[in-house]
Each structure stands twice: as structure tokens, then as C-alpha cells.
Scaffold this motif. Structure first.
Motif, short mmCIF file in Angstrom:
data_model
loop_
_atom_site.label_atom_id
_atom_site.label_comp_id
_atom_site.label_asym_id
_atom_site.label_seq_id
_atom_site.Cartn_x
_atom_site.Cartn_y
_atom_site.Cartn_z
N ASP A 108 11.31 1.01 6.71
CA ASP A 108 11.17 2.46 6.90
C ASP A 108 9.90 2.99 6.23
N GLU A 109 9.61 2.48 5.03
CA GLU A 109 8.40 2.91 4.32
C GLU A 109 7.15 2.60 5.13
N VAL A 110 7.08 1.36 5.62
CA VAL A 110 5.89 0.94 6.38
C VAL A 110 5.77 1.76 7.66
N GLY A 111 6.89 1.96 8.34
CA GLY A 111 6.89 2.77 9.55
C GLY A 111 6.35 4.17 9.29
N ASP A 112 6.78 4.77 8.19
CA ASP A 112 6.32 6.13 7.84
C ASP A 112 4.82 6.15 7.59
N GLU A 113 4.32 5.15 6.89
CA GLU A 113 2.90 5.18 6.52
C GLU A 113 1.97 5.04 7.73
N TYR A 114 2.41 4.25 8.70
CA TYR A 114 1.55 4.07 9.87
C TYR A 114 1.94 5.00 11.01
N GLY A 115 3.01 5.74 10.81
CA GLY A 115 3.42 6.72 11.80
C GLY A 115 4.04 6.10 13.05
N ILE A 116 4.51 4.86 12.93
CA ILE A 116 5.20 4.23 14.07
C ILE A 116 6.60 3.87 13.61
N ILE A 121 8.10 0.16 17.37
CA ILE A 121 8.41 -1.21 16.99
C ILE A 121 9.91 -1.30 17.21
N ARG A 122 10.30 -2.09 18.22
CA ARG A 122 11.72 -2.07 18.57
C ARG A 122 12.59 -2.69 17.50
N THR A 123 12.10 -3.78 16.91
CA THR A 123 12.93 -4.38 15.87
C THR A 123 12.12 -5.20 14.87
N THR A 124 12.54 -5.12 13.62
CA THR A 124 12.07 -6.06 12.62
C THR A 124 13.27 -6.90 12.27
N THR A 125 13.21 -8.17 12.61
CA THR A 125 14.37 -9.03 12.43
C THR A 125 14.08 -10.07 11.36
N MET A 126 14.90 -10.07 10.32
CA MET A 126 14.72 -11.07 9.27
C MET A 126 15.57 -12.29 9.60
N GLY A 127 14.91 -13.42 9.70
CA GLY A 127 15.64 -14.67 9.95
C GLY A 127 15.99 -15.32 8.62
N ILE A 128 17.23 -15.74 8.49
CA ILE A 128 17.69 -16.33 7.23
C ILE A 128 18.36 -17.67 7.52
N ALA A 133 18.22 -9.87 2.10
CA ALA A 133 17.91 -8.74 2.99
C ALA A 133 18.12 -7.39 2.32
N GLU A 134 18.32 -7.42 1.01
CA GLU A 134 18.62 -6.19 0.28
C GLU A 134 17.63 -5.06 0.58
N ASN A 135 16.33 -5.40 0.60
CA ASN A 135 15.32 -4.35 0.74
C ASN A 135 14.74 -4.19 2.13
N LEU A 136 15.26 -4.94 3.09
CA LEU A 136 14.66 -4.94 4.43
C LEU A 136 14.54 -3.53 5.02
N VAL A 137 15.65 -2.80 5.02
CA VAL A 137 15.67 -1.49 5.67
C VAL A 137 14.72 -0.52 4.95
N LYS A 138 14.78 -0.54 3.65
CA LYS A 138 13.94 0.38 2.86
C LYS A 138 12.46 0.12 3.11
N ARG A 162 17.16 -5.70 11.79
CA ARG A 162 18.23 -6.63 12.14
C ARG A 162 18.11 -7.96 11.40
N LEU A 163 19.16 -8.74 11.49
CA LEU A 163 19.17 -10.05 10.85
C LEU A 163 19.52 -11.12 11.87
N SER A 164 18.91 -12.29 11.72
CA SER A 164 19.36 -13.43 12.52
C SER A 164 19.58 -14.59 11.56
#
Lengths: 89, 451
Positions: free
Chosen positions: B61-69, B21-28, B53-58, B75-77
Motif C-alpha cells: 500500500d505504501e509503495v502504491g501511494d508513493e507512485y500513485g498506482i 497493478i492487479r496483484t502483488t503475490t508473495m510466494g512462500i 507475509a506480516e508486512n506485505l499489505v502495509k 495475495r499469497l501463493s
């Protein structure tokens, strides 16, 4: 929660035993298992059910990764959903 | 069990073919932060971003670990900053630094949205904003900037196009210590999309919701591998395989994106399936064209092969996700694709061929190093050409060229990491200045009589 554990690495004595032991210690039930040797590599896939009241995903993932490092094989633990989603319409 | 075949295929994609998953971008949306006092407004901008966006990275990363991707980038926009009222470079810099500091505070690597939408005309505020861009890019580290200069509905703002050349050269000069890297963080768009999660051109459009999660999936290596066993296949068989592969990749992204959005309690926006290369071996779009049967990317036939690739990727993606958006297709950033770099070094891939390819890829002239002494008007003219391709053909186009300070054709610029390295390309040396100096506004194209 169901997860798929994939173990790939150089074949050696006791891989299945050691993986099963970790699962047993964490109260994770094995529902299905298949194992083969592909091009000299030990390849094992397990479908397991995690009892979330006793073990969380991260705990299992960390324990298996540590075991993989210790015995020199790659162990991946992934939620089952990812495979269903990617390959079924 | 049948699922095990799928498991091994997926593991193969992850381990050998760089599926990620190249990027998860939170739009604000920052519309509620902009007021008359720029000090107070920039403070509000910082506070809102760091809160949302306080918890975005955490969580990502958690979701990525659980699904192994792995989710490679978080990022933020934000809402195009030029909508805030400010009148001087100093005032705009306050916003730039607020964004940069907020990005650092929440641990994301890039924040996009130091942007202006001037496709029909510039406000006074926009004009001072454009002047501030070189300083903003040289005095921040994670900030990306973009400007929309034209649209199919409104034509091309040639006054703004004229300002781009000098602005880009100034950015190149101010960041000369890093081989003019500042220019790699600026994109000149036509028909910019409001929900693009990919950098450097991401911003949170004014028609967007308060807060949204957009996901960008990549995987050129997966497509390449899928085509490798098809030596004798016809073009339509190849297109079908690309479509099916794109489907699988998109589904993975859809699952991850929805899960991140659920855990953060923020609506899921769109999924953008774009084959985005990285300098890593086997993560190349040009290599897909080679596997299709071209000796090098840039050979005759490259535009046709890329057109089929982009279209098939879009078709597979649309079927796999409820909301496909962003740019979705194939990117051709020269410095970020090792086979494209090789093709440029061999002299096979030229600036003009790249321009032709941008009429069918998903974006435009991307990450191209050009000589440091390129005249400002020539850069503006490149942007005008590219904008015209977008406006007439009703697609997004963009220009991200880097006139590397002090370098000439044949030298190599190296920015490291994801941005890669690029041979400085030769450009057409004939003069375009009288055309560019005219300025004005190119009328919107006619939408019928398409020939």
C-alpha cells in the motif's frame, strides 16, 4: 527525492497560491511548473524536490490530498521515477 | 518539459482507463513445514506464512501511494499442499484452515496453493487430497485450489481427469447457497506454471526459491483506448500499438514490483503482464476485440483477433521487464468481463467458440457458468479437451467452470465483486461417459512432425 504534482480541476482564484503555500510550509522546493487551462479545466504540473530530512513523502501527499478535497480539485503526488520508467526505453 | 506529456498520459491511464497493478503475490515455500504429524505441520504452515507475509499489505500500500498506482490485490501463493503427507479429508482440512487463517491474519484477500501436481500420476496422498477439495473450498473463504492434470512432457493423467467431474459437482453442491461459488476457486490446469501471480491458479512451484515477490499487471482499458483512434489502421499497425502500450504498462509494474521486493527484503521473481478484465465498464478484453472491428466477441474472427492481442502483449511485456513469467497474455473469464457477458447473453459467444479462443489466449475456459445438471463425465470431458489443447500446443490451459446448482441454461449466476455474473451457457448434451470412464494416461505428444 523528486516528485510530480498534478492538479486538475475547475478553475478558481488562488489554486497555485494554496498549493505553493503547502509546499512552502513543508520545505518542498518547486523546480519547474507548467500551467494551462484545458477544456475549462485548470491543469497544473509541478516538478518538486522533497528534502527528506524535513518532510517525508506521506506527509506531503496527505497535506496536498486534504487541500484538494477542501478546494474541490484533484491533486496527485507521485514519485518522478514512474513517468521516466514507463515512457523511456 | 517533455516529461509533462508523459505525466498527463499516465494520469489518463490511471484515472480513466483502469491501469493498475492487479496483484502483488508473495510466494512462500512450505517444503520445510511438512512432516509426519499433520497437526504440527499445519501449525508450522500457519506460523511461517504469518511471519513472512506480516508486512506485505502495509508495504504494498505504501509503495502504491508513493507512485500513485494502486496495487489492487495483495495475495499469497504457497507450495502445493498435496506434497504434505496426509491421508484423510479431516487431515487435509487442517491444512486448508491453517492457510485460510493465515491469509486472514496478514490481511490478504486470497491464498493459492491448495494444489496438487498429478500430471503423470496420483500418489495415495494425492487421491485423498482430491477428495478433500470440495470440503476445503466450502469451509474456507480465501483459499484457492488447483490441480495440474497434464503436461507436454508427460501427457494427460486421464484417471485424475475422470475424478474432476464428480469433485467439481460436489463442490457446486456444498456451496449451493452461494450459487456454487466454490467452483470459482478451483482451476484444472495442463502445463501449469510455477510462478503465476494470478488467482485462482497461483501456487509456489517446487523449483522456486524460499520466498519471492511476483507481480501481475493488467490494463485492458489502456489498450482499448490506444486502439480507439486507429479506425483505418492495418492489423500490423494495431499490433505495434498494442506492443508499445503493453511495454508502458509492464514498466510500471516492474518498478512497483522491484520496490515492494526491495522494501520487504525478498527477491523479485517475475512480472506477469496479463490483460485481466474486471466487471467494471471499460476494463474489458472483449471490448478490445470490438474496437478492432468485431461486432461482438465470439463472432468469426475473434480467435484471430485474440491471437494477435495475446502475442503483441507478450512481445511488449518481454521487452519491458527483465523477468517476464507467469501466464502473460490475455485472459477471457466470461463472468468478469462485461462485454463478454453481453456477447454470451446475445448468443454470440458460445462454449465451443470459447474453447477455440483458448487455443490462443493465455489460459483457458474461465469463469463459465454451466447448467447444474451437467453430468460429471461431461465436465471431465471438457477438462480433457482443454488439457489436450494445452499439451499438444505446448501452452498453459485451464478450466474453471461453475455448474451452478439448480440453474439451467439462460439463468444468470451472480457472485458479485470481482467475480461478476454470468449467464448459464448451453453445453453439448451428447454423452462422453464411455470415453472418460476408460481412465488411464494419455501418452505425451510427439514433438516433431508438427503440422
Amino acid at each position: 527525492m523528486k516528485a510530480i504534482i498534478t492538479v486538475i480541476g475547475k478553475d478558481q482564484v488562488g489554486i497555485m497560491y494554496r498549493v505553493s503555500k503547502v509546499l512552502n510550509d513543508l520545505h518542498v522546493n518547486i523546480e519547474d511548473v507548467t500551467q494551462t487551462i484545458m477544456q475549462e479545466y485548470f491543469t497544473m504540473l509541478m516538478l518538486v524536490k522533497i528534502d527528506e530530512s524535513k518532510t517525508d513523502f506521506k506527509q506531503l501527499n496527505d497535506a496536498l490530498s486534504a487541500l484538494g478535497d477542501e478546494i474541490g480539485v484533484s491533486i496527485r503526488t507521485q514519485k518522478e521515477e514512474i513517468f521516466d520508467t514507463m515512457h523511456k526505453i | 518539459m517533455a516529461i509533462y506529456k508523459d505525466v498527463l498520459e499516465t494520469i489518463h491511464m490511471l484515472e480513466r482507463e483502469h491501469l493498475d497493478i492487479r496483484t502483488t503475490t508473495m510466494g512462500i515455500s512450505l517444503l520445510d513445514c511438512f512432516g509426519r504429524d499433520h497437526r504440527e505441520s499445519s501449525r508450522k504452515v500457519y506460523d511461517k506464512i504469518t511471519r513472512l507475509a506480516e508486512n506485505l499489505v502495509k508495504v504494498a500500500d505504501e509503495v502504491g501511494d508513493e507512485y500513485g498506482i494502486s496495487i489492487v490485490n495483495k495475495r499469497l501463493s504457497v507450495t502445493p499442499i498435496a506434497l504434505a503427507a496426509a491421508g484423510s479429508t479431516e487431515e487435509w482440512l487442517l491444512y486448508a484452515k491453517a492457510l485460510d487463517n493465515a491469509a486472514r491474519e496478514v490481511g490478504v484477500d486470497i491464498i493459492g496453493g491448495f494444489s496438487a501436481l498429478v500430471h503423470k500420476g496420483c500418489t495415495k496422498s494425492d487421491e485423498s487430497f482430491i477428495d478433500a477439495i470440495p470440503y476445503a473450498l466450502s469451509e474456507t473463504s480465501s483459499l484457492c485450489s488447483s490441480i495440474n492434470l497434464g503436461s507436454t512432457k508427460s501427457g494427460i493423467n486421464m484417471d485424475a481427469v475422470r475424478r474432476m467431474g464428480p469433485m467439481i459437482l460436489k463442490t457446486a453442491y456444498l456451496t449451493r447457497e452461494e450459487q456454487s461459488f466454490g467452483c470459482a476457486k478451483f482451476v484444472a490446469f495442463a502445463n501449469a506454471v510455477e510462478d503465476n501471480p494470478f488467482m485462482a491458479g497461483a501456487f509456489h512451484g517446487i523449483g522456486e526459491a524460499e520466498n519471492v515477490i511476483n507481480v501481475g499487471v493488467s490494463g485492458p482499458g489502456v489498450v482499448k483506448t490506444a486502439l480507439e483512434g486507429m479506425e483505418n489502421a492495418s492489423v500490423d499497425e494495431i499490433a505495434e500499438t498494442i506492443k508499445q502500450t503493453a511495454f508502458k504498462i509492464t514498466r510500471a509494474g516492474q518498478l512497483i514490483g522491484r520496490e515492494v521486493s526491495r522494501r520487504l527484503g525478498i527477491p523479485f521473481g517475475i512480472l506477469d503482464l496479463s490483460l485481466a478484465p474486471t466487471p467494471a465498464i471499460g476494463d474489458s478484453v472483449a471490448e478490445i476485440l470490438e474496437v478492432m472491428g468485431l461486432e461482438r466477441c465470439g463472432a468469426h474472427g475473434s480467435t484471430a483477433a485474440l491471437a494477435m492481442l495475446t502475442d503483441a502483449v507478450k512481445k511488449g511485456g518481454i521487452m519491458a521487464s527483465g523477468h517476464v513469467g507467469g501466464l502473460s497474455g490475455a485472459f477471457i473469464p466470461v463472468s468478469e468481463d462485461n462485454r463478454m457477458i453481453a456477447a454470451a447473453q446475445d448468443g454470440c459467444l458460445t462454449f465451443d467458440k470459447l474453447e477455440a479462443m483458448t487455443s490462443v489466449c493465455s489460459v483457458g475456459l474461465d469463469m463459465i457458468a454451466i447448467p447444474g445438471d451437467t453430468p460429471a463425465e461431461t465436465i471431465s470431458a471438457m477438462i480433457a479437451d482443454e488439457a489436450a489443447i494445452g499439451v499438444i500446443n505446448n501452452k498453459t490451459t485451464a478450466v474453471r467452470v461453475i455448474p451452478v446448482y439448480g440453474m439451467k441454461e439462460g439463468d444468470t449466476a451472480d457472485w458479485g465483486g470481482l467475480f461478476g455474473s454470468a449467464p448459464v451457457m448451453g453445453i453439448n448434451r451428447f454423452d462422453s461417459s464411455r470415453f472418460i470412464e476408460r481412465g488411464g494416461r494419455m501418452p505425451a505428444p510427439v514433438h516433431s512432425f508438427k503440422n
